[in-house]
Design an enzyme around this catalytic site. Structure first.
Site, PDB file in Angstrom:
ATOM      1  N   LYS A  46     -32.245  -3.073 -14.248  1.00  0.00           N
ATOM      2  CA  LYS A  46     -32.032  -2.918 -12.801  1.00  0.00           C
ATOM      3  C   LYS A  46     -30.569  -2.527 -12.573  1.00  0.00           C
ATOM      4  O   LYS A  46     -29.667  -3.074 -13.230  1.00  0.00           O
ATOM      5  CB  LYS A  46     -32.362  -4.238 -12.102  1.00  0.00           C
ATOM      6  CG  LYS A  46     -32.411  -4.165 -10.575  1.00  0.00           C
ATOM      7  CD  LYS A  46     -32.820  -5.527  -9.996  1.00  0.00           C
ATOM      8  CE  LYS A  46     -32.969  -5.481  -8.482  1.00  0.00           C
ATOM      9  NZ  LYS A  46     -33.395  -6.795  -7.935  1.00  0.00           N
ATOM     10  N   SER A  81     -37.181  -6.334  -4.538  1.00  0.00           N
ATOM     11  CA  SER A  81     -36.199  -5.274  -4.666  1.00  0.00           C
ATOM     12  C   SER A  81     -36.161  -4.609  -6.049  1.00  0.00           C
ATOM     13  O   SER A  81     -35.611  -3.523  -6.190  1.00  0.00           O
ATOM     14  CB  SER A  81     -34.811  -5.837  -4.349  1.00  0.00           C
ATOM     15  OG  SER A  81     -34.425  -6.769  -5.344  1.00  0.00           O
ATOM     16  N   SER A 136     -37.945 -10.921  -5.829  1.00  0.00           N
ATOM     17  CA  SER A 136     -37.659  -9.526  -6.174  1.00  0.00           C
ATOM     18  C   SER A 136     -38.099  -9.103  -7.568  1.00  0.00           C
ATOM     19  O   SER A 136     -38.070  -7.916  -7.890  1.00  0.00           O
ATOM     20  CB  SER A 136     -36.165  -9.245  -6.020  1.00  0.00           C
ATOM     21  OG  SER A 136     -35.847  -9.046  -4.668  1.00  0.00           O
TER      22      SER A 136
END
Lengths: 476, 479
Positions: A79, A154, A178
């Site tokens: 990420k 997310s 997330s």
């Protein structure tokens, strides 16, 4: 079986044994990237050249008789809120434009030292604020199962990268769901470990007391393998729990006979009917495997969302204050320092980030602290107490991960509150600091994946993975 | 001392907030060096610069030094937490300072002034320093109106202890004494070099005035005081400014004021209404700190003797007043152990105190003369073998050379000891040739002694010891 459908566990075993080359594994995944990345947009940066060098180094090590480690030759995506030395780390925000960290996050060091091959940095909602990856300054990530729909968020890029088989495994961060929610929406496994089991050093902070890094993978075993590698004490993170790394692979085949599985009777409603059906089938599968289903109450769960949207923005308002244009990233020149701060932050942050900075600043303000932030901390304690009572009766709890399956891109962007509701089942875990994971369990509306969530008390990862492995067997 | 200090019928009420930089090797939350005076921006790292993803790790040595300060100031060391104090400033890399808020490490202590008055210490807590800004262009070195600013982050993250004193100070002189005594304590316990000129000790003063018996007046905080001398001046100026305002019927506005060394005045920096809302909240990147009792006991046991105790010890040994100049000065310079060693080597310790104070005027200078050498000189002086004047000359030479045999030096200078029989013969001669004066002296006119002593000194060419001469004359008169 193609190389992109081989599990990380098997890739590592084959590469370590010299029967498979890391560069071939990498090439197979990069071929998928070349074929589908333009319609998925999982990545902010693809680090193909660095990845090739890493893969070659892994193969060279094996050829020289050295063991590259438990993730030998496994392609991994990170990420884009985890610091990577010399590689842009954007948090999908314009404000970090041009910034290349001078250091690697602890987890990045750990996976590299274990022989993993980093293929790129994945898209996210700006600063991890969102549930659809539509709040990215670089545009949304699309769901590999239906590219008109969101990947969740997310960590949508990390979920989609695994679902699209751009990488074998990936890392995300979970502040209110997330990792688990995009895992559910993309049909992969996603784990939010106990707060403090994985170092946050080098993870760009959203809400420090809630943020936790965790794995994505196709199956439970690969998440267990990755979590074993990234967990353990980091003296450079003061909130890291001083204990050795988790031992999980040995738990997966133990079954659930005798375990008590908690069903929350006062679970907030509003889930899609297919989601409720899958949940009910999950309980059936666990009961059939010898577990006992027990009813528990979690009355404060319904306050979780409210408490979260005070605690997380409050911490975020402080964590994001450093993006001032003085030392790195974007700067918009202006007449004086204050004007420069304002112009830079106005241009650099997106709407959702600004909304949360304002919420958080207000919640911490003199005169409002007790009514908002202070009260939210009390609710947080209440939720922990409720969980503690529930765990007297049950070893784990099982809920849906998300009340809905992947929704069409653009359908919720103008309604932040309905977007926030996507995390109603995941948020309480973060407030309590507990572990939880999402396991794919059949499909729902439109044939889209549904995830079932297993929740466990602090450091209850071993039993959580036992149950997750059983659910995985039950789903087949 | 016990008299109330008054200006034009008003009492002064003052509390001091003192920031000290701790003498650690590294910063409060990172491994960068804590060093003053190097090239700008060399002691930096991701934590110091507040880079994304950087996390603080508390420096154990800083906690230990902060505990030393607390214990030396008679505080209770307690379990504590860290908070974020949020505000924007270019030299504040994270846009928040990690400090301690409602649960500081040290609480409820006091500092005793040399005269015995105790000034309360509310708390002494740990926090990180900011970077240092230099504003180029514009006026007055302020950020406002400057062309550009330079920032040096070497100081960012340096450990500080803020010592918050209670408003028990009632005169500019007490304020000076407080800071002087605090400085000595900090240096003695090795917590800080506490140099106001270099900024490793910084002092803000909260000042208000009131008529005796009235409730506390509105206070103003004075910043930018860079020496002990300025502190007294700034407090007195501020008190007089407030009194003038009150006397002309105006109200005091609570505000922060800037001391200007050049014009000797304080100027408005910001009013209470402009004050930042710091939005304090618990620092989520750190865990609570609860020093275990064994650690506190260990730190307490390792504290050296503090200046007050050392003054009392020297006072007891020499008979000089504990808050008298000689004792104060010698202890401040850290020369009291040496004075006592000279005494132990057989010399008159009171005389040693005077000589050390005079001969080693440089603050902090370590006496290099072996205690035994100084002791020999003092013994010669007190036995009458050397006059006070001769002793001084010999001492200067010994100090210059870093030691030496007083007997040999005295002999080389022709300061050979005059033995008693030689002196007695000389006294007899003078009596014989000054029969008039002798008769007056014997008749009870003590001032006649002066003429006799003068004559003896003259005939001995100054080698005779005044005290010995006086004693001989008294003996011969029979009283």
């Amino acid at each position: 079986m193609s190389l992109t459908e081989t599990s990380a566990f098997e890739i590592a075993a084959e590469v370590r044994a010299g029967r498979l080359r890391a560069v071939d594994v990498l090439d197979a995944h990069l071929a998928n990237v070349a074929a589908r990345e333009s319609e998925i947009h999982a990545f902010n940066t693809v680090t193909a050249d660095e990845a090739r060098r890493s893969a070659e180094a892994v193969d060279a090590a094996v050829a020289a008789g050295r063991d590259p480690g438990p993730l030998a030759g496994v392609p991994i995506a990170l990420k884009d809120n985890m610091c990577t030395r010399g590689v842009p780390t954007t948090c999908s925000s314009k404000i970090l434009d041009g910034w290349k960290p001078p250091y690697d996050a602890t987890v990045v060091e750990l996976v590299a030292n274990a022989g993993a091959v980093v293929v790129g940095k994945t898209n996210l909602d700006e600063f991890a604020m969102g549930s659809s990856t539509e709040n990215s300054a670089f545009g949304p990530t699309f769901n590999p199962h239906d590219v008109t729909r969101v990947a969740g968020g997310s960590s949508g890029g990390s979920a989609a990268a695994v679902a699209a088989r751009f990488a074998s495994i990936s890392l995300g961060s979970d502040t209110g769901g997330s990792i688990r929610q995009p895992a559910a929406l993309c049909g992969v496994v996603g784990v939010k470990p106990t707060y403090g089991t994985v170092s946050r050093r080098g993870l760009v902070a959203f809400a420090s007391s809630l943020d936790q890094i965790g794995p994505f993978s196709h199956d439970v075993r690969d998440s267990a393998l990755l979590l074993e590698v990234i967990s353990g004490h980091d003296p450079l993170d003061s909130t890291s729990i001083p204990q050795p790394s988790l031992q999980l692979l040995s738990e997966l085949d133990r079954g659930v006979k005798g375990l008590r599985i908690g069903r929350i009777t006062d679970l907030p409603g509003g889930s899609e009917p297919e989601v409720d059906e899958r949940l009910s089938e999950a309980f059936d599968a666990l009961a059939a495997a010898g577990a006992t289903i027990v009813d528990v109450e979690l009355p404060s769960m319904k306050f979780g969302l409210t408490a979260y949207y005070l605690v997380a923005p409050a911490e975020a308002s402080s964590n994001l204050a450093r993006y001032d244009g003085v030392r790195y990233g974007m700067r918009v020149e202006a007449s004086d320092t204050n004007a420069m701060y304002m112009a830079t932050r106005a241009a650099g942050f997106g709407d959702e980030v600004k909304r949360r900075i304002m919420l958080g600043t207000y919640a911490l303000s003199a005169g409002y602290y007790d009514a908002y932030y202070g009260k939210a901390l009390k609710v947080r304690r209440l939720i922990s107490d409720d969980f503690a009572r529930a765990y007297e009766k049950a070893d784990v709890l099982v809920t849906p991960t998300s009340p809905i399956v992947a929704f069409p891109v653009g359908s919720k962007v103008d309604d932040p509150l309905s977007m926030y509701l996507c995390d109603v089942f995941t948020i309480p875990t973060n407030l309590a600091g507990h572990p939880a994971m999402s396991v794919p369990f059949g499909t729902g509306a439109h044939g889209l994946p549904v995830g079932v969530q297993v929740l466990a008390p602090t450091l209850g990862e071993a039993v959580m993975f036992r149950v997750a492995a059983e659910l995985e067997r039950g789903a087949r | 001392m016990s008299e109330t200090f008054m200006i034009e019928g008003y009492e002064l009420v003052c509390g001091l907030e003192v920031h000290v930089e701790l003498a650690t090797a590294t910063k409060l939350f990172s491994a960068s060096a804590n060093r003053f005076g190097d090239e700008p921006n060399v002691h930096i790292d991701p934590v110091t610069l507040g880079l994304p993803g950087a996390l603080p790790v508390l420096n154990r040595r800083a906690v230990e030094l902060a505990m030393r300060i607390g214990l030396a100031l008679n505080c209770t060391v307690q379990p504590c937490t860290f908070h974020r104090k949020n505000y924007f400033y270019p030299d504040m890399p994270k846009a928040y300072q990690i400090s301690q808020y409602d649960q500081p490490l040290n609480i409820d202590g006091w500092l005793e002034l040399p005269g015995g008055k105790r000034i309360g210490v509310e708390r002494a807590h740990l926090e990180e320093d900011t970077g240092k800004s230099t504003h180029i262009g514009g006026s007055g070195g302020r950020i406002h109106g400057s062309d550009h600013s330079l920032i040096d982050f070497n100081r960012a993250g340096v450990p500080l202890v803020e010592i918050v004193g209670r408003p028990d100070i009632t005169s500019p002189d007490e304020a000076r004494q407080y800071v002087t005594e605090l400085r000595q304590i900090l240096v003695a316990i090795g917590a800080s070099d506490a140099k106001m000129e270099e900024g490793s000790m910084r002092c803000d003063a909260n000042v208000s005035v009131r008529k005796p018996g009235d409730p506390l007046g509105t206070r103003c905080e004075i910043k930018n005081v860079n020496s002990v001398r300025s502190l007294g001046r700034a407090i007195e100026y501020e008190a007089r400014r407030q009194i003038a305002l009150i006397e002309s019927g105006e109200k005091i506005r609570q505000e922060t004021r800037h001391w200007d060394e050049n014009d000797g005045r304080t100027h408005t920096l910001r009013s209470k209404e402009d004050a930042d809302d710091y939005r304090y909240f618990l620092e989520p990147d750190l865990v609570p700190l609860a020093p275990e009792k064994s650690w506190i006991d260990e730190v307490r046991a390792s504290l050296p003797m503090l200046p007050r105790e050392r003054r009392q010890r020297l006072s007891a040994a020499t008979g000089a007043a504990a808050d008298g100049e000689a004792v104060m000065v010698v202890v401040e310079r850290g020369q009291d152990d040496y004075v006592l060693a000279v005494g132990e080597a057989g010399a008159d310790v009171a005389r040693a105190l005077v000589h050390v104070k005079e001969a080693y005027a440089e603050q902090g200078s370590e006496p290099t003369v072996p205690a035994a050498d100084l002791a020999r000189l003092i013994s010669m002086e007190t036995s009458g073998a050397l006059t006070a004047t001769q002793a001084k000359t010999v001492l200067a030479e010994i100090v210059e050379a870093g030691g030496g045999d007083a007997t040999a030096i005295a002999a080389a200078k022709g300061f050979e000891a005059m033995d008693t029989s030689e002196l007695e013969a000389m006294v007899d001669d003078v009596i014989a040739s000054n029969a008039d004066a002798w008769a007056k002296y014997c008749g009870g006119e003590d001032k006649a002694m002066g003429a006799l002593v003068g004559a003896i000194m003259k005939s001995s060419k100054g080698k005779a010891d005044g005290k010995a001469v006086t004693a001989l004359l008294q003996a011969k008169r029979g009283s």
